[in-house]
Enzyme design. Structure first.
Site, PDB file in Angstrom:
ATOM      1  N   LEU A  82     -24.200  35.711  36.765  1.00 52.40           N
ATOM      2  CA  LEU A  82     -25.076  36.841  36.454  1.00 52.40           C
ATOM      3  C   LEU A  82     -24.217  38.098  36.389  1.00 52.40           C
ATOM      4  O   LEU A  82     -23.224  38.218  37.119  1.00 52.40           O
ATOM      5  CB  LEU A  82     -26.156  37.007  37.529  1.00 52.40           C
ATOM      6  CG  LEU A  82     -27.125  35.835  37.746  1.00 52.40           C
ATOM      7  CD1 LEU A  82     -28.104  36.165  38.872  1.00 52.40           C
ATOM      8  CD2 LEU A  82     -27.888  35.516  36.475  1.00 52.40           C
ATOM      9  N   ASP A  83     -24.591  39.027  35.530  1.00 51.77           N
ATOM     10  CA  ASP A  83     -23.883  40.300  35.473  1.00 51.77           C
ATOM     11  C   ASP A  83     -23.913  40.976  36.843  1.00 51.77           C
ATOM     12  O   ASP A  83     -24.836  40.765  37.638  1.00 51.77           O
ATOM     13  CB  ASP A  83     -24.514  41.227  34.437  1.00 51.77           C
ATOM     14  CG  ASP A  83     -24.335  40.717  33.021  1.00 51.77           C
ATOM     15  OD1 ASP A  83     -23.421  39.890  32.803  1.00 51.77           O
ATOM     16  OD2 ASP A  83     -25.113  41.127  32.138  1.00 51.77           O
ATOM     17  N   ARG A  84     -22.926  41.803  37.097  1.00 53.36           N
ATOM     18  CA  ARG A  84     -22.835  42.456  38.405  1.00 53.36           C
ATOM     19  C   ARG A  84     -24.091  43.235  38.745  1.00 53.36           C
ATOM     20  O   ARG A  84     -24.563  43.226  39.899  1.00 53.36           O
ATOM     21  CB  ARG A  84     -21.614  43.396  38.421  1.00 53.36           C
ATOM     22  CG  ARG A  84     -21.377  44.083  39.747  1.00 53.36           C
ATOM     23  CD  ARG A  84     -20.123  44.940  39.691  1.00 53.36           C
ATOM     24  NE  ARG A  84     -20.257  46.015  38.738  1.00 53.36           N
ATOM     25  CZ  ARG A  84     -20.803  47.207  38.998  1.00 53.36           C
ATOM     26  NH1 ARG A  84     -21.290  47.444  40.214  1.00 53.36           N
ATOM     27  NH2 ARG A  84     -20.868  48.138  38.078  1.00 53.36           N
TER      28      ARG A  84
END
Length: 562
Positions: free
Chosen positions: A280-282
């Site tokens: 997942l994106d940060r």
């Protein structure tokens, strides 16, 4: 078509010489095989080389017994490097029978074999790449202003020289390939000996060679992340499923290492060697599945690759999203590899996302997102294309795109203009405000403490071989880092709370490095909008399993924009 070559067959053991000739006569193909003055002609449809050899082997079964005493049978060298070599055929003779194309292929294979067997250049002083066994004890966490922070610590980046770096200077490579530090920092690291090749000090004009090991010792400072505990959704012997908080990356990257999911779970829950199945994106929160065993990880990775996993996200976007289900199938391509920035473009990779509005509060909408493909930033880019970007998306709701923000794929600025403008506006990771008064204070405290213990902080002692804690040279900075030993991190059992109490900031554990430019800067805490993005992985489901989380507060129907 005419093929020539030498083959060494198990039965019979004698070297065979084949001369294959193909003749077209209607649907039939004639294969002529010559073997030691014996000619056998086959007239078949689609007969292969293997079939010919098997048939001839069957016919010669009776004749092999007569060769049992043949010197080629008993005296054959079984340790020959090339199986196709007969007792009277050398490697050069074999190569002489190859065509130009076959010879090139043979040379490529030999070059690759030699490359694999070539030993790496190792020196006693050169650290090995990878993590040490005590990686969790490098530093400690502390909480401050609702944020999880990390005390600075020493870390050595290592990398073997890559093919594209050969023949280039060390300074040219590091300033073009590695952007974490400024060019001035790299020049200082080379001159101070903190940046080495094979454990040896070099100059900036040193020419890199194959398999050399570059090591860069730094005093590492990490960015803070939100201080909320990590919620464990499910856990067993094969995997762990968490509700990932926003702002925490899945794995070490950039200015995040101990402040990453794998390190937090390893330090506080004893879950070491976790494997990422997907990322997942940060800034994205929600369901994150991580494998504990290679078998389970491979199984789930295969399900993701075969698109057997159904994913569902929720987000809050600008304006009133249209009614009904909206299908977006626009291809996505990269704008800037350095920034990780994408947009809809005709030559991009195919993407497909389904959107459906769940609620609208008068200014923004909560949208359900179902990505059918797994491209980077797919949901965010498609929402921008639809004209409803996520309200606090620092990339795709930025004015860097122009007034219309790339709605409908209308580019008002070139890719380069967007990238340059994004660098000017995007300040995440650069939260500094002038000089840090703690820097000089802590250096003085450490020097005074060393004097009380009978150790001198004079730099001249370093020249005579004694390392002083207050020295401003390289040896002194190493002594500072080694003088204070961090206590082992207490690791809780997996059935304990996922986020135990972490103490507040302790200035005695903040150990500065006299040569570290980051220690001299005062860091300010990031704002909430810089740490949270309204995109959440709500549910992941596959064959026989499903994991989900409740809706985040910002996705509830009665939530109001601030």
């Amino acid at each position: 078509m005419r093929l020539k070559g030498l083959f060494s067959l198990v039965k019979p053991p004698l070297p065979w010489t084949f001369d294959f000739t193909t003749k077209n006569s209607g649907l039939q193909k004639l294969y002529t095989v010559l073997r030691t003055d014996v000619q056998v002609t086959y007239s078949v449809r689609g007969l292969t080389e293997e079939a010919i050899r098997q048939d001839m082997d069957t016919k010669d079964t009776d004749s092999t017994s007569g060769r049992s005493n043949h010197p080629h049978h008993h005296d054959r060298d079984k340790n020959k490097k090339y199986k196709f070599q007969g007792p009277s055929h050398s490697l050069e003779e074999y190569k002489a029978t190859l065509s130009k194309r076959g010879l090139k292929k043979f040379e490529r294979m030999e070059k690759w074999k030699n490359r694999d067997k070539k030993p790496k250049s190792k020196k006693l002083n050169a650290p090995e790449p990878g993590f040490a066994a005590d990686l969790y004890e490098e530093t400690e966490y502390y909480y401050e202003n609702g944020l999880r922070k990390v005390y600075p610590y020493y870390y050595t980046f290592t990398s073997y020289v890559k093919q594209r770096w050969l023949g280039r200077t060390i300074l040219d490579v590091i300033r073009s390939e590695f952007k974490a530090y400024s060019e001035e920092d790299y020049i200082n690291a080379i001159s101070s000996g903190n940046l080495t090749v094979n454990g040896n000090r070099v100059q900036g004009d040193y020419i890199l060679r194959d398999s050399e090991l570059i090591a860069h010792k730094v005093h590492r400072h990490e960015n803070p992340v939100v201080g909320c505990p990590i919620e464990v959704i499910a856990e067993n012997d094969d995997l762990i499923v968490i509700n990932k908080p926003s702002s925490v990356p899945c794995h070490p990257c950039g200015k995040y290492r101990h402040n990453s999911v794998v390190f937090i779970l390893g330090k506080q829950m004893g879950c070491s060697n976790l494997r990422n199945i997907y990322r997942l994106d940060r800034l994205t929160s929600g369901v994150l599945i991580m494998g504990k065993t290679s078998q389970k990880t491979k199984l789930l990775e295969d399900q993701v690759l075969k698109r057997e996993v159904q994913k569902e996200y929720v987000c809050r976007v600008v304006g009133k999203f249209p009614d009904g289900k909206i299908e977006c199938r626009e291809p996505i391509g990269v704008i800037s590899q350095k920034l990780g920035l994408f947009r809809v473009r005709p030559d991009g990779k195919p993407c497909h996302t389904t959107f459906e509005r769940l609620s609208y509060n008068g200014t923004s909408s909560v949208v359900r997102c179902v990505p059918h493909t797994g491209r980077t930033h797919q949901i965010r880019v498609h929402l921008q294309f639809e004209g409803h970007p996520i309200i606090n998306d620092p990339f795709y709701n930025s004015e860097a795109w122009g007034p219309n923000k790339n709605k409908g794929g209308m580019m008002e600025r070139t890719d380069q203009e967007v990238s340059d403008r994004m660098l000017e506006l995007h300040n995440i990771g650069h939260w500094t405000d002038g000089a840090n008064p703690l820097f000089e204070e802590r250096l003085k405290e450490i020097a005074d403490a060393s004097k009380l213990e009978g150790e001198t902080a004079d730099c001249s002692t370093c020249k005579s071989g004694t390392e002083g804690a207050g020295c401003s040279g390289v040896a002194g900075s190493e002594a500072v880092g080694e003088q204070v030993k961090e206590p082992p991190v207490k690791r809780s059992r997996t059935d304990e709370a996922p986020c135990p109490d972490i103490p507040p900031f302790d200035r005695k554990k903040w150990i500065p490095d006299p040569n570290c430019s980051s220690c001299r800067l005062k860091y300010v805490d990031p704002r909430e909008e810089e740490l949270v993005m309204y995109l959440h992985a709500l549910k992941y489901a596959g064959p026989g399993w499903e994991y989900s989380t409740p809706l985040p507060d910002w996705a509830k129907e009665d939530w109001q924009d601030h």
